[in-house]
Design a protein around this motif. Structure first.
Motif, mmCIF file in Angstrom:
data_model
loop_
_atom_site.group_PDB
_atom_site.id
_atom_site.type_symbol
_atom_site.label_atom_id
_atom_site.label_comp_id
_atom_site.label_asym_id
_atom_site.label_seq_id
_atom_site.Cartn_x
_atom_site.Cartn_y
_atom_site.Cartn_z
ATOM 1 N N ALA A 251 -74.415 50.156 18.094
ATOM 2 C CA ALA A 251 -75.460 51.174 18.156
ATOM 3 C C ALA A 251 -75.017 52.450 18.840
ATOM 4 C CB ALA A 251 -76.671 50.598 18.871
ATOM 5 N N PHE A 252 -74.108 52.356 19.777
ATOM 6 C CA PHE A 252 -73.802 53.536 20.586
ATOM 7 C C PHE A 252 -72.506 54.238 20.177
ATOM 8 C CE2 PHE A 252 -73.268 49.497 22.826
ATOM 9 C CZ PHE A 252 -71.897 49.398 22.801
ATOM 10 N N VAL A 253 -71.931 53.821 19.099
ATOM 11 C CA VAL A 253 -70.649 54.402 18.703
ATOM 12 C C VAL A 253 -70.836 55.295 17.480
ATOM 13 C CG1 VAL A 253 -68.348 53.864 17.875
ATOM 14 C CG2 VAL A 253 -69.386 52.439 19.607
ATOM 15 N N PHE A 254 -70.253 56.480 17.542
ATOM 16 C CA PHE A 254 -70.225 57.312 16.348
ATOM 17 C C PHE A 254 -68.884 58.014 16.253
ATOM 18 C CE2 PHE A 254 -71.931 60.074 19.623
ATOM 19 C CZ PHE A 254 -71.259 61.264 19.421
ATOM 20 N N THR A 255 -68.551 58.418 15.052
ATOM 21 C CA THR A 255 -67.265 59.074 14.832
ATOM 22 C C THR A 255 -67.508 60.459 14.254
ATOM 23 O OG1 THR A 255 -66.180 56.986 14.460
ATOM 24 C CG2 THR A 255 -65.089 58.900 13.595
ATOM 25 N N ALA A 256 -66.780 61.422 14.781
ATOM 26 C CA ALA A 256 -66.959 62.797 14.355
ATOM 27 C C ALA A 256 -65.702 63.277 13.638
ATOM 28 C CB ALA A 256 -67.234 63.681 15.551
ATOM 29 N N ALA A 257 -65.916 63.928 12.508
ATOM 30 C CA ALA A 257 -64.789 64.460 11.734
ATOM 31 C C ALA A 257 -64.620 65.926 12.103
ATOM 32 C CB ALA A 257 -65.067 64.318 10.246
ATOM 33 N N ASN A 258 -63.448 66.255 12.613
ATOM 34 C CA ASN A 258 -63.274 67.569 13.204
ATOM 35 C C ASN A 258 -62.362 68.455 12.363
ATOM 36 O OD1 ASN A 258 -62.478 69.632 15.290
ATOM 37 N ND2 ASN A 258 -63.877 68.349 16.452
ATOM 38 N N GLU A 259 -62.481 69.740 12.628
ATOM 39 C CA GLU A 259 -61.623 70.716 11.928
ATOM 40 C C GLU A 259 -60.185 70.644 12.415
ATOM 41 O OE1 GLU A 259 -62.053 73.630 9.796
ATOM 42 O OE2 GLU A 259 -63.804 72.592 9.063
ATOM 43 N N ASP A 260 -59.961 70.118 13.607
ATOM 44 C CA ASP A 260 -58.601 70.120 14.140
ATOM 45 C C ASP A 260 -57.798 68.917 13.650
ATOM 46 O OD1 ASP A 260 -59.726 68.111 15.548
ATOM 47 O OD2 ASP A 260 -59.290 68.892 17.533
ATOM 48 N N TYR A 261 -58.091 68.459 12.470
ATOM 49 C CA TYR A 261 -57.370 67.396 11.747
ATOM 50 C C TYR A 261 -57.616 66.012 12.334
ATOM 51 C CZ TYR A 261 -54.456 71.534 10.769
ATOM 52 O OH TYR A 261 -54.018 72.775 10.465
ATOM 53 N N ASN A 262 -58.388 65.918 13.388
ATOM 54 C CA ASN A 262 -58.575 64.612 14.035
ATOM 55 C C ASN A 262 -59.987 64.113 13.836
ATOM 56 O OD1 ASN A 262 -56.030 64.917 15.030
ATOM 57 N ND2 ASN A 262 -56.706 65.628 17.029
ATOM 58 N N LEU A 263 -60.139 62.840 14.099
ATOM 59 C CA LEU A 263 -61.474 62.254 14.170
ATOM 60 C C LEU A 263 -61.655 61.712 15.579
ATOM 61 C CD1 LEU A 263 -60.467 60.896 11.001
ATOM 62 C CD2 LEU A 263 -62.905 61.185 11.040
ATOM 63 N N TYR A 264 -62.854 61.808 16.099
ATOM 64 C CA TYR A 264 -63.114 61.342 17.454
ATOM 65 C C TYR A 264 -64.205 60.300 17.431
ATOM 66 C CZ TYR A 264 -60.567 65.571 18.458
ATOM 67 O OH TYR A 264 -59.608 66.533 18.481
ATOM 68 N N THR A 265 -63.900 59.154 17.994
ATOM 69 C CA THR A 265 -64.931 58.129 18.105
ATOM 70 C C THR A 265 -65.495 58.191 19.514
ATOM 71 O OG1 THR A 265 -63.849 56.724 16.500
ATOM 72 C CG2 THR A 265 -65.358 55.657 17.998
ATOM 73 N N PHE A 266 -66.799 58.389 19.587
ATOM 74 C CA PHE A 266 -67.457 58.523 20.879
ATOM 75 C C PHE A 266 -68.305 57.305 21.169
ATOM 76 C CE2 PHE A 266 -66.638 62.988 20.079
ATOM 77 C CZ PHE A 266 -66.336 63.459 21.340
ATOM 78 N N ASP A 267 -68.423 57.021 22.445
ATOM 79 C CA ASP A 267 -69.479 56.129 22.898
ATOM 80 C C ASP A 267 -70.593 57.049 23.368
ATOM 81 O OD1 ASP A 267 -71.173 54.495 24.323
ATOM 82 O OD2 ASP A 267 -69.570 53.116 24.877
ATOM 83 N N MET A 268 -71.776 56.847 22.827
ATOM 84 C CA MET A 268 -72.874 57.755 23.114
ATOM 85 C C MET A 268 -73.176 57.864 24.604
ATOM 86 S SD MET A 268 -76.700 57.212 22.022
ATOM 87 C CE MET A 268 -77.565 57.605 23.498
ATOM 88 N N ARG A 269 -72.877 56.814 25.321
ATOM 89 C CA ARG A 269 -73.242 56.809 26.734
ATOM 90 C C ARG A 269 -72.210 57.522 27.591
ATOM 91 N NH1 ARG A 269 -73.231 50.602 26.972
ATOM 92 N NH2 ARG A 269 -71.419 51.106 25.712
ATOM 93 N N PHE A 270 -71.022 57.719 27.028
ATOM 94 C CA PHE A 270 -69.964 58.366 27.812
ATOM 95 C C PHE A 270 -69.341 59.470 26.965
ATOM 96 C CE2 PHE A 270 -70.123 53.823 28.583
ATOM 97 C CZ PHE A 270 -70.545 53.809 29.891
ATOM 98 N N LEU A 271 -69.981 60.582 26.983
ATOM 99 C CA LEU A 271 -69.504 61.640 26.096
ATOM 100 C C LEU A 271 -68.380 62.462 26.711
ATOM 101 C CD1 LEU A 271 -72.899 62.816 24.650
ATOM 102 C CD2 LEU A 271 -71.111 61.619 23.443
ATOM 103 N N GLU A 272 -68.035 62.163 27.944
ATOM 104 C CA GLU A 272 -67.039 62.985 28.643
ATOM 105 C C GLU A 272 -65.689 62.929 27.926
ATOM 106 O OE1 GLU A 272 -68.998 60.801 30.245
ATOM 107 O OE2 GLU A 272 -70.365 62.354 30.995
#
Lengths: 445, 818
Positions: A251-272
């Motif tokens: 539930a708390f994980v999402f992945t963002a597709a970025n312009e800088d050629y990378n993808l970032y998987t975040f934990d919603m609770r720790f966005l730092e």
């Protein structure tokens, strides 16, 4: 005289039916089966080679659009149906088993910016450049009926994306702000803003359905809570995020597709800092979609390739490309975890296997057992250099290959420079910044 | 009640008055009096008198007795009973008074921020309840999707059809037709008419019919069986007899026909002629069939075969012969046609080729007996058809079957003719097939030269057959492609999941070649110190770079051999020779050391050990001597010297040792570079110690070494999905361990802590940045199950951020270079 006769219990060797396999008595004494490691190594090597030989992921291409495919949507109830919207405002519904277009609608003037199906699968929504949100029936019009939307909402600004709630008759659009709409009304239930920049995508959390994530062109990702109708937190990255996708199993994980050629998987609770940075693409990542098992995701990139990443790995396990495939704008992983669909600039939707060397169709039990065994062997011996080398080999088009090489050199140079700087300055003055933290500019509460 | 209240107030006033001063007391006294007067029933209040001039006159009859007095709030509350609820209000008031002025409200931005923060805290807490579930799923040995297995329900047909309506004209038309016949959509599957007809049939009739049907079926099966049997008969004699009988039959029939109906006979004759013409056109009965060729080979030696061949040739000629027909009897139009074709042909062209024969040598008046039956069948069939068509109108399917059957039986009873006819037909067909085959055969299979010689006119040129034999053999595979590819730095390479190339592997050969490429690079890697490594060393060298050499020494290869042997490593043995380096100015230290090691002669020990190692490393001769072979054997008897000399195979001498000029150093030469290419050089991630890894390698998973059940368990896939099932996102209902567990588990974790899983894996993904950044002990097992853990070796994880370094190689001998 006593005669000793060798006798056996027929139960040990007589089959119940003729169709049963002959029982083969085995002696598992390890002394009788020597060289187990060497033998299994050979088997693993062969399995790996065969996997590469049979890796033919491309299944078919669905052509029929007259402009680049801009968005796609899965049918929530039918595996064989997929919807696609093109840059000329045309929406097509496809039957994947027949690989045919079953319906074509001229939905908008200009681009179809986004589309999503209702959770029950009876209708779908599209937004376009003509500032409208339209709701369409999933089934074609009856005899004598006209092809018309069920509802049309005229907005004041251009909508750039849409997503439907997973359980309730509520949908969200994005553009200048994130609007949350009730299906029955023509004005939004609430509008969420934070900052003044156009929002490119909005997605509902599939598990905790009141949560929303959006990404805007001022490089940030914003989370919202629908119940409290307030934004929650904003994280600003180095470059713009094109879209994001929530993990359907976590539930708390999402992945963002970025312009800088990378993808970032975040934990919603720790966005730092992101949990994982996925890097392999050599151009902007335009779309991302999770596999329904939540173990992997597929990403579409401007570099004309799609890649499959395991969620917990920083690099891709697979890359798909064909000569004719241009910039890929949208990608979807089908909900039976078997296929991947990608829509690209050159008006085609392509159907790929999610597992390149998988045999399609029904497998006999013995076939299945052999497959499992091979899989296990490949896993077991994956660290051996020969096997790893074969398993990792991929063909790449020259452009991507060269770009990868170039970027590797650049990265290496940057790293070396930093190292040198650290070496020649006061200890502690040049801190070690982990890769995960490098890409985050700030977190705004 | 209204009366009592003032009384009570008065009483209260009276009781409270004591504490007040005298002036007040007076006033109160008056009030009291008034109150008492009020008690006496006079409801109307007396107006207050104004006794003196006052500036403060209220129009509401409120007099202010004490002119300069300030009204105190507490006083207003005073007269009320102390127990009343206003007591608390009073307290509140006092507290309010004590407080300072109200602060300014927050700015809009800040207020929003506060709201956001609060919302974020709550929602992240709510989301955090999934923590346990997520962890469990990550760790799970096996996951089966979809999580909720719901049974697909099939909507009954009635419901589907009732909802559906015919809209297009075509649909409506079809619907109309269906409704006209009252075709039922669902269960009974019989139209009302059918039902009626069924009911109309009496019981006896039905029984009789059934019996008939049964009989018919039995007969049919019998007939079919027989037909099958006869079809399979391969006996030549049988067929010859059959053919002969058929011929005779045909003749007889023809004669009969001639007598009874001459015109029909004529027609028949014509047909026969047609058939013969067809036969002429075809290449049947020439010497090209398989049979003919086999005969041709045999003919040299076998009289019978020769005869058979001649017979066949004769038959061929006979068939080829043009029938000279008398113009008045036969059709006139056909003759000139034939003649025109015949005219230009030179008569003496060739005797062998029947086509070249201008004039037939003999008239074949008699129609070919074999052909006879064939056309015989045709009218018969037509008759049958006619009969059938007549009846079919009323007959149902069963009846048709019956009829058909009767027909067949009649035929069989009349003569074996019908049967043989069929055979004749079949025979012909087979023959035709054969010729076709034979025509094609030369292309398919190269004819042996002997055969080709014998058959003078074989169409196959010998070289052609040779050509066929030669399959295009591809020239040897192109030499190995030397990859000029830049190797990524080892660290990066380790991380990369894919090695991407410009060329595509498509066949097993490609894959093989790929496999072969490796050793070269591996060796290169081994030989050339890599820049990355150097960089690392430099980094380490910042503190003190004395141990740079040791880092290379530390690299240890987990060898397949070691795994196979399972023996303890030599490294572990106890006696460590300490070789001291010459150090300037360390005389005191040297003295100390000599003192410390006074008893044992370390250097001698080391020399001895080195000699031992050298001995061990020498290649051993292979002894293949078997006592007792070729000579006497037994106890006390030794194989002869000659034998020993012959069967004791000496290996070639080993290459010179690298440490032969280094008396203080032992360089182990155990490491085989060729084998190293196939060995794992670094301890892979989930493992902590090399023993663990080796253990995991040593346990086989195949069914050769495990029982069926164990095999299944060992090879169970991690994720199982069902084909054609939609996997929905997880929801609270999906969680196993239902009611009590799920709620508890979902809500178990109050505030989520960042889990070790992410850290560990994150550390792996970005080793460059994250190495040693945080020393976080990894808790529990990670997502990946440790295979070594099965062997009972679940060691607690060490607190290293990046790579796990095998600890076994932490203390190698000082000068042993692995």
């Amino acid at each position: 005289m006593r005669v000793k006769v060798l006798s056996r219990n027929p139960d040990d060797y007589v089959r119940d039916t003729k169709l049963d396999l002959q029982r083969v008595p085995r002696n598992y004494d390890p002394a009788l089966h020597p060289f187990e490691v060497a033998r299994e190594y050979t088997r693993a090597l062969n399995a790996t080679k065969l996997e590469r030989v049979f890796a033919k992921p491309f299944l078919s291409s669905l052509d029929g659009h007259r402009d680049g495919v801009n968005c796609m949507a899965k049918h929530p109830k039918s595996l064989s149906t997929v919807l696609s919207g093109a840059c000329d405002g045309e929406v097509k519904i496809w039957n994947l088993t027949k690989r045919q277009c079953i319906r074509t609608i001229q939905a908008h003037e200009g681009f179809v910016r986004g589309m999503c199906a209702r959770f029950c699968g009876t209708s779908f929504f599209t937004v376009g450049d003509d500032k409208t949100v339209k709701q369409w029936k999933m089934e074609g019009p009856e005899y004598g009926e006209e092809e018309e939307p069920i509802h049309t909402i005229l907005g004041k600004t251009v909508y750039t994306g849409i997503d439907h709630h997973w359980k309730e008759p509520v949908f969200a659009t994005c553009g200048h702000q994130v609007d949350i709409w009730d299906e029955q009304r023509t004005s939004p239930k609430c509008s969420l803003t934070w900052g003044f920049d156009s929002i490119s995508s909005v997605k509902f959390n599939p598990i905790e359905t009141y949560l929303l994530g959006s990404c805007a062109s001022d490089r940030n990702i914003v989370l919202y809570d629908m119940r409290k109708s307030t934004p929650l937190k904003k994280v600003i990255l180095n470059m713009r995020t094109n879209t994001l996708c929530w993990n359907p199993m976590e539930a708390f994980v999402f992945t963002a597709a970025n312009e800088d050629y990378n993808l970032y998987t975040f934990d919603m609770r720790f966005l730092e800092s992101p949990v994982m940075v996925h890097m392999d693409h050599v151009s902007a990542v335009l779309d991302v979609d999770y596999s329904p098992t939540g173990k992997e995701f597929v990403s579409a990139s401007f570099d004309k390739s799609i890649r499959i990443f395991p969620v917990d790995k920083g690099h891709s396990r697979e890359v798909y490309h064909t000569k004719r495939m241009q910039h890929i704008i949208t990608v979807k992983w089908t909900s039976d975890n078997k296929y991947i669909l990608c829509g690209s600039d050159e008006m085609n939707i392509r159907l790929w296997k999610a597992n390149a060397s998988e045999k399609l169709g029904v497998l006999a039990p013995r076939e299945k057992a052999a497959m499992n065994y091979n899989q296990k062997l490949k896993e077991k011996f994956q660290f051996h250099p020969q096997i790893r080398r074969i398993a990792q080999h991929r063909h790449l088009p020259k452009s991507i290959y060269c770009q990868i090489k170039e970027q590797r050199i650049m990265r290496e140079a940057r790293r070396r420079k930093e190292l040198n700087r650290r070496k020649h300055s006061k200890p502690g003055s040049v801190p070690l910044v982990p890769e995960r933290k490098k890409h985050i500019v700030a977190v705004v509460k | 009640m209204a009366e009592q209240d003032p009384a009570a107030a008065a009483a209260a006033a009276a009781s409270g008055s004591d504490s007040e001063d005298g002036e007040d007391g007076e006033r109160r006294h008056r009030q009291l009096l008034e109150a008492i007067s009020a008690l006496s029933g006079r409801k109307r209040r007396k107006l207050a008198e104004r006794s003196e001039a006052s500036g403060q006159v209220s129009e509401f009859n409120v007099t202010c007795k004490g002119a300069g007095e300030k009204l105190v709030l507490s006083e207003l509350l005073q007269p009320i009973h102390p127990k009343s609820s206003l007591g608390s209000v009073r307290k509140e008031l006092a507290r309010v008074k004590r407080k300072a002025a109200v602060e300014l409200p927050l700015s809009k931005e800040e207020a929003k921020r506060v709201v956001r923060e609060a919302a974020y805290a709550t929602s992240s807490k709510e989301v955090g309840k999934w923590q346990q579930v997520v962890l469990q799923n990550r760790r799970a040995e096996q996951l089966v999707f979809p999580l909720r297995q719901d049974i697909a329900t099939v909507t009954p047909l009635e419901r589907v059809t009732s909802a559906w309506k015919a809209r297009t004209p075509l649909e409506q038309e079809i619907f109309g037709l269906l409704h006209k016949t009252q075709q039922p959509v669902t269960d009974p599957l019989l139209t009302p008419e059918e039902v009626a007809s069924l009911q109309a049939m009496s019981l006896e009739e039905a029984l009789r019919r059934r019996k008939e049907l049964q009989k018919a079926r039995a007969l049919q099966s019998y007939y079919e069986a027989k037909a099958r049997r006869t079809k399979q008969i391969k006996s030549k004699k049988y067929h010859r007899v059959l053919k002969k009988s058929r011929r005779r039959q045909a003749l007889k029939e023809f004669e009969q026909l001639h007598k009874s109906d001459p015109e029909a006979a004529l027609a028949r004759l014509e047909e026969l002629e047609q058939l013969r013409m067809q036969e002429r056109m075809s290449l049947k009965h020439q010497n090209k069939g398989k049979w003919a060729r086999s005969r041709a080979i045999m003919a040299k030696y076998d009289l019978e075969a020769r005869k058979a061949m001649q017979e066949q040739l004769a038959r061929n000629k006979e068939l080829m012969q043009k029938v000279r027909v008398d113009p008045p009897e036969e059709e006139p139009c056909e003759v000139p046609e034939e003649d025109t074709t015949a005219l230009p042909l030179p008569t003496a062209a060739s005797g062998a080729n029947p086509w070249m024969l201008g004039k037939p040598s003999a008239l074949a008046l008699e129609p070919e007996a074999q052909e006879g039956p064939k056309d015989d069948t045709v009218p018969g069939a037509v008759e049958n058809k006619d009969e059938m068509e007549e009846e079919e109108e009323e007959l149902s399917e069963e009846e048709a079957l019956l009829q058909d059957f009767k027909q067949k039986r009649r035929e069989r009873a009349g003569s074996p003719k019908g049967h043989s006819e069929e055979h004749g037909q079949k025979q012909q067909l087979v023959g035709a097939d054969e010729t076709e085959d034979s025509a094609e055969q030369p292309r398919d299979s190269p004819v042996p030269p002997a055969c080709a010689e014998e058959m003078g006119n074989s169409p196959v040129p010998p070289d052609c057959s040779e050509e066929m034999g030669n399959s295009p053999v591809p020239p040897g595979c192109a030499e190995e492609m030397v990859s000029s590819v830049l190797e990524p730095p080892p660290q990066a390479q380790e991380q990369l999941l894919l090695s991407e190339r410009l060329h595509r592997m498509q066949t097993m050969e490609d894959v093989e070649r790929l496999a072969k490429e490796e050793p070269v690079e591996e060796q290169e890697k081994l030989v050339a110190p890599r820049p990355r490594k150097q960089a690392q060393q430099q980094k380490e060298g910042r503190a003190g770079d004395k141990h740079t050499k040791k880092t290379t020494a530390k690299r240890k290869i987990i060898s397949l051999e070691a795994v196979l042997d399972g023996k303890p490593h030599e490294m572990d043995c106890s006696s460590l020779p300490v070789v001291l380096e010459e150090e300037e100015g360390g005389i005191e230290q040297r003295g100390m050391i000599t003192e410390a090691f006074a008893g044992d002669d370390v250097v001698a020990d080391f020399r001895r050990e080195k000699r031992k190692v050298e001995e061990a490393a020498k290649p051993q001769p292979v002894n293949l001597v078997l006592p007792g072979w070729g000579e006497w054997g037994g106890t006390g008897l030794k194989p002869s010297a000659r034998k020993i000399k012959r069967f004791l195979i000496k290996p070639p001498p080993a290459p010179p040792r690298k440490d032969r000029y280094l008396p203080h150093v032992i360089i182990s030469e155990k490491r085989n570079i060729h084998a190293a290419a196939h060995q794992v050089s670094e301890l892979p991630f989930p493992f902590e110690r090399h023993q663990q890894f080796e253990q995991s390698m040593r346990t086989p998973v195949g069914s050769t070494w495990n029982t069926q059940r164990a095999f299944q368990k060992l090879t169970a896939p991690r994720v199982i999905t069902r084909t054609g099932h939609i996997i929905q996102p997880i929801s609270a209902e999906d969680i196993p361990d239902t009611a009590p567990g799920s709620g508890a588990r979902l809500g178990a974790e109050d505030m989520p802590q960042r889990t070790a899983v992410h850290r560990g894996k994150g550390g792996k993904a970005q080793p460059r940045g994250g190495k040693g950044g945080k020393a976080v002990p990894r808790g529990g097992k990670e997502g990946k199950a440790v295979p070594g853990g099965k062997g009972g070796k679940a060691q607690p994880r060490g607190g290293k951020g990046g790579k796990a370094v095998p600890k076994g190689k932490a203390q190698p001998r000082p000068h042993r270079v692995q």
